[in-house]
Structures are given as structure tokens and as C-alpha cells.
Write an enzyme that holds these catalytic residues in place. Sequence first.
Site, PDB file in Angstrom:
ATOM      1  N   LYS A  16     -20.233 -48.781   8.995  1.00 19.45           N
ATOM      2  CA  LYS A  16     -20.961 -50.039   8.876  1.00 19.45           C
ATOM      3  C   LYS A  16     -19.996 -51.217   8.985  1.00 19.45           C
ATOM      4  O   LYS A  16     -18.808 -51.096   8.685  1.00 19.45           O
ATOM      5  CB  LYS A  16     -21.667 -50.116   7.507  1.00 19.45           C
ATOM      6  CG  LYS A  16     -22.739 -49.083   7.252  1.00 19.45           C
ATOM      7  CD  LYS A  16     -23.292 -49.249   5.837  1.00 19.45           C
ATOM      8  CE  LYS A  16     -24.278 -48.165   5.465  1.00 19.45           C
ATOM      9  NZ  LYS A  16     -25.567 -48.313   6.150  1.00 19.45           N
TER      10      LYS A  16
ATOM     11  N   ARG B  39     -31.387 -38.915   5.516  1.00 14.64           N
ATOM     12  CA  ARG B  39     -32.385 -37.925   5.917  1.00 14.64           C
ATOM     13  C   ARG B  39     -31.763 -36.540   6.085  1.00 14.64           C
ATOM     14  O   ARG B  39     -32.430 -35.526   5.901  1.00 14.64           O
ATOM     15  CB  ARG B  39     -33.086 -38.385   7.197  1.00 14.64           C
ATOM     16  CG  ARG B  39     -32.230 -38.388   8.437  1.00 14.64           C
ATOM     17  CD  ARG B  39     -32.798 -39.258   9.532  1.00 14.64           C
ATOM     18  NE  ARG B  39     -32.676 -40.679   9.202  1.00 14.64           N
ATOM     19  CZ  ARG B  39     -33.076 -41.662  10.011  1.00 14.64           C
ATOM     20  NH1 ARG B  39     -33.626 -41.376  11.190  1.00 14.64           N
ATOM     21  NH2 ARG B  39     -32.926 -42.916   9.657  1.00 14.64           N
TER      22      ARG B  39
END
Length: 480
Positions: free
Chosen positions: A260, A334
Site C-alpha cells: 500500500k 478474503r
Amino acid sequence: MVKSGSFTLDGPVAIFLFEDDFSNLDVLGEKRKVAEELLGLENFKGKEESLVKVHLPVDGKGFIPLYAVGLGKKDKTSLDSYRVAGALLVKRLKRDKVSSVCVYVGESLDYKLSKAITEGVLLGSYSFDKYKTKKEEEGVKVEKVTLHGADEEGIRVGSIFAEAQNFARDLVNEPGNVINPITLAEIAQKLAQEYGLECTIYDEKQIQEMGMNALWSVGKGSATPPRFIHLVYRPQGEPKEKIALVGKGLTFDSGGLNIKTGDYMRTMKMDKSGACAVLGIMKALAELKPQVEVHGLIGAAENMPSGTAYRPDDIIVALNGKTIEIDNTDAEGRVTLADVLSYASRLKPSKIVDMATLTGACIVALGEYTAGLFTNDDEFGDEILRLSKETGERMWKLPMDDKRLRKKIKKGEADVLNSGGRYGGAITAAMFLEEFVDEGIKWVHLDIAGPAYTKEEYGYYSKGATGFGVRTLLEYILSL
């Protein structure tokens, strides 16, 4: 902190008032007229989320503080209006260094109103300042709020709900150098010991031996290895139902090799919000003792870049045997949930609810105050949605029936791809998760990426973690 009692003018008082309907001032008797005049001088109309303080003359006592708290129009008020009013009051009392107050909302308060106001008071009194050498709110604290004619059970349950949510907020607000997968597991163990829950912790070796390769892959790039946490609340006697709660437990998310940028990495301590909500719920269940068997499941990991980190293009075999191709290492939540949902399915519960700060796409779609709700069973999803309107935890149901979107996670060289691209990202993430829920199990996925953490103070929230989801799921479990 909150108790039931009778309204008196022996000290600071607060009265909740509807917009342009000040009939609650009747409780002041002959002092009503002067109170109304004082409020008129402050231009107080009773609008929602408004509050003024005036000084009411009382025989033999000089002047006492009177706090008027606005509820808005009577026909538009909800339980959350009362919850917010309770929070606004306690925040003002803290600023004014008032330690106790007597509150009048009406001649008698039912269970739901008593519970909502109690929640608002306790949630509004929350602060996280343990690392400040000089506390922001040193001095007098609000120690007693007396609610006139309140329901004792409503106060008791509301206190448990709010304390569970504040417990979750405390955990989320802790930085990554304090809470990592190992220390989160230790917190779960301590919670279990204190409240009589069952707790099993699986370390990195056991995780691999179990076949939880997805959880292991995400966590192996960190110097702190992953943990899998399984908590159980079992009621005495035969349970009415067995459900599983799953929480995403990324104690810090750097994005991994798809790292990020600085702006997006900031506040990523909050990526464990789902896990912390599960811990808060399990704490409350041990106190409330519903006749429901509840399993709390957390895959705790830290997503970090290193020579041992998982990579784009990797193909991983999940616990249920399905293969996952990695498109982006920053779509890691996920991947961890794939194994935890597979494990939850093996327990054969009637229902599974997972909570995860899963996608930025959900924030783009719904804003930062509303969670996305996805389900394979509309009746189950609609009941959660209905209860969220009572708890004030905003949710909105998003569709799962777009076959073209579903194809986007089927395009890779494995059974599923861990990213379906930018468009419809919250939906494709939910579709990915559904692949790991066994058929026949009713499932709700809550994408809480927006409301789990706030950069502004509003309602009963201060800046930081909100503990979103705790009260709605507790309401659901108690309704079974």
C-alpha cells in the site's frame, strides 16, 4: 454507571425533548415556565442531536444545571435517536466535569428505550487515551446516570451490549506493535478463562498440518506467524441452534508485496475489526447466556512484504480443497477467510455470519457509515438488516446474482481468483467468500470496511474504532 430511579431536582438534571413539543418539561412542575423561558433564550427547539445547558433556579439550592437534549420530531424518532441523545448528554457532562445526573425521558421507559439510552450513555463515554502521558479528560468522570422509571433488564442488557462494543473498540485501537496474531490469541485465551468459554489456539505448524494453506500463505511473510482461534460458547442444556461467527483478523495490513501507499497503510491496525467484534460478542454471550451454541472463529495474520511472503501468481489449496490464484496480495482478507469459512462449514452450523473490513469498493459504493450485507438466504439477510435498523448500525443489502460479475473471479488458472477487478469489487469479494461456505448453510457476509473505523466524531462514536456489528449480531442471537 446507569441505574433506574426517580427524577429529583437535587442536582444536575437532563430532560429529553421532542422538536416543538416540550411536554416533558411538565416534570418540573412550577419550574416549567421558567425552564421554557430559559430554553427560548437559547433558541432551543428540540431538534435532533441538539443540546443546551441552562441554570434552573431551585428553592434552597440556588441554581442547578438543566440539560435539554433534542430528539427531533416525535413521529420520526427511532431507538437510535434516544441512543444518540444519551451519548450527546454524557459527552457534554464529561466536558462540564459533572459526575452524576438525573434524566427524564418520560414517566416510564420500556425495555427497548431503557436499553438504547444505556447503550448511548456507555458508548458516548468511551475514550482511548491509554498511551497519552497527559490524559485529555483528567478529573471528574461521569459515574452515575439515573434514568427515571427505566426498565432494569433493559439497563442490564444495554450495559452488556455497550461494554462488549467498547471492549472491541479497545482491541481495534491497539496498534500493530501491541496486538499481533500471537497476542490476539493470548487475549482470546484470557477472555475464555475469565468468562468460562472454550478456547483452542492453533499455531503456525498446526495451521499447516490442518491444511489451512490460505491463512498460512497470507501470514508467512511476517516475522510474527499466524494463529487460528476457535472460541465456543455452549449453553446449559440443549441449544436451540448452532451458529458460527467469523471475523477477519489482520492485525496489520501493509498490502504485502502489492504494498500500500503511505496514506492507505495508515490506520491498518483496524483491519482486525471483524475479529475484535467476534471477541466482544463472545464476551457478551457469556454474560447473557442465550440458549444458542455459538462458535467464534478468527484467522489472525499480519500481511507483510518479505522474502517469504506470498506472491501474485501463487496458487494455494484452501482447507476445503478449492484452489486460489493470487492476483493481488492486498486482497488478503478474503484469502484468510477462505480457510476460516471452510472450517466453520465443517462444524455444520445452521448459519454463518462473517464480518470483515474487506473492500475499499464497499466504501465507494455505500460511503463510510454503512456496511454492505451479502447473503445466500434472503430471509436470513433481511432479519439482520431489520435488526440493524434498531441498533443504528447501518447496513445495505447488495446483490449476489450477477453471473457476469461472478465470471470475473473464475478467469484464472485456479478454481477462483482472489480479485475480480475494480468494478463491483465488494460483490466479487463476497462471491469469492461464498465459494468456501458449504451448500445448505445460511450465510451472511458483512463488509464493514467503512463503518468499522472513523476519522471523525459523530453520534455515540469518538474518533477511531467503532466496534461495528457487535450489537446487531447480539440482538440476532438473543432473538433465536
